[in-house]
Design a protein around this motif. Structure first.
Motif, PDB file in Angstrom:
ATOM      1  N   ARG A 106       0.827  -1.218   0.000  1.00 55.78           N
ATOM      2  CA  ARG A 106       0.000   0.000   0.000  1.00 55.78           C
ATOM      3  C   ARG A 106       0.856   1.260   0.000  1.00 55.78           C
ATOM      4  NH1 ARG A 106      -4.682  -0.733   4.404  1.00 55.78           N
ATOM      5  NH2 ARG A 106      -5.490   1.074   3.270  1.00 55.78           N
ATOM      6  N   ARG A 158       3.106   2.059   3.183  1.00 53.78           N
ATOM      7  CA  ARG A 158       2.339   2.662   4.271  1.00 53.78           C
ATOM      8  C   ARG A 158       2.945   2.333   5.635  1.00 53.78           C
ATOM      9  NH1 ARG A 158      -4.239   2.142   5.110  1.00 53.78           N
ATOM     10  NH2 ARG A 158      -4.357   3.383   7.044  1.00 53.78           N
ATOM     11  N   HIS A 166       4.485   4.876   8.331  1.00 57.74           N
ATOM     12  CA  HIS A 166       3.959   4.911   9.691  1.00 57.74           C
ATOM     13  C   HIS A 166       5.077   4.773  10.715  1.00 57.74           C
ATOM     14  CE1 HIS A 166       1.164   4.362  12.993  1.00 57.74           C
ATOM     15  NE2 HIS A 166       1.792   3.254  13.345  1.00 57.74           N
TER      16      HIS A 166
END
Length: 298
Positions: free
Chosen positions: A165, A168, A172
């Motif tokens: 994704r 991601r 994070h």
């Protein structure tokens, strides 16, 4: 005006960005995981403006440097050799060395093994490797903080998990361990571009794999004058590591920022830059009471 170079060191190409006067006192900047040379964006102009010759290196496997696929290509010995080879290619007889995170680990090793080359050493949130085991023995919580290193040893799964994704999870990892606003979406975009380059994510993880798979020689005492800068809110590294690392320095001092995290060079650039300019600009030896100087800010 910054100048980009692609330096061939025995068939291995290392990318770096240079700034400041060609005759300035050289400062090599080594970034950490998962950054690239751009991680020093808040330090380079300040150092160059003060008259230093700044060389921000893309460590092997990162950014536009070559990324060999083998785990063995990322042994600490190889990483040390890269720094020395870049300095030789740039005709630097001696240089100041600044490292953060993995760049700091490598900087410790360069200073240990090539003490005569390093004028002054600055470490940001990176332990002297000799102190890791003793600190973990005294503070078992550090083992839990380092659990991600074990996850990185698994073949392929970390690469898949971190890249899903649009990277991601890796994004994070930056935003969740830093102060709010440190990594905006606009600032994360250049990182994602570099992580997406072929072989880069595997190379970044191979640093951790090579570290645990190969027995290494102890680094021992650090001779060059050393400054340790440490953000005390680091999620992965206990401040005890900074204190233990200071004891490995023959001529060292330390400054801790109580409210900064692992990413203190981005969160507190004025504080970091001030320390860099004062320390690197000193012409005299450090006045060092036993076992070392320490102060806290923030």
């Amino acid at each position: 005006m910054a100048d980009e170079k692609l330096i061939d060191i025995g068939g291995m190409r290392i990318h770096c960005v240079c700034d400041g006067p060609a005759n300035g006192d050289p400062v090599l900047l080594l970034h950490g995981f998962p950054e690239f040379w751009w991680g020093w964006r808040k330090q380079m102009a300040e150092l160059a403006g003060a008259g230093f010759r700044v060389v921000a290196i893309d460590m092997r496997g990162y950014g536009e440097s070559d990324a060999p696929p083998e785990v063995g290509a990322y042994s600490l010995d190889r990483l040390v050799e890269d720094v020395v080879a870049v300095a030789n290619a740039l005709n630097l007889e001696r240089f100041n060395l600044v490292g953060h995170d993995w760049g700091g680990i490598v900087a410790w090793a360069v200073a240990a093994r090539h003490a005569l080359l390093v004028k002054r050493l600055v470490i940001l949130n990176a332990p002297h490797l000799d102190v890791m085991s003793p600190v973990i023995f005294r503070r078992p919580s550090q083992l839990m903080r380092s659990a991600y290193v074990g996850f990185f040893q698994i073949p392929l799964l970390p690469e898949v998990a971190l890249s899903r994704r649009g990277y991601r999870l890796l994004c994070h990892a930056l935003t969740s361990t830093s102060r709010p606003g440190t990594f905006t979406q606009g600032e994360l975009a250049p990182y994602v571009v570099q992580w997406s380059r072929p072989g880069r994510l595997r190379a970044m993880l191979n640093y951790y794999r090579a570290l645990v798979r190969r027995q290494r020689q102890a680094l021992g005492r650090i001779v060059p004058p050393t400054l340790i800068l440490w953000g005390c809110k680091d999620h992965a590294l206990d401040p005890e590591l900074a204190k233990a690392s200071l004891l490995q320095c023959a001529n060292g001092r330390m400054s801790m920022h109580r409210s900064a995290t692992h990413w203190l060079h981005l969160e507190e650039p004025e504080w970091v830059n001030g320390h860099l300019l004062r320390f690197l600009g000193e012409d005299h030896e450090l006045d060092r009471p036993d076992p070392g100087q320490s102060d806290e800010t923030g």
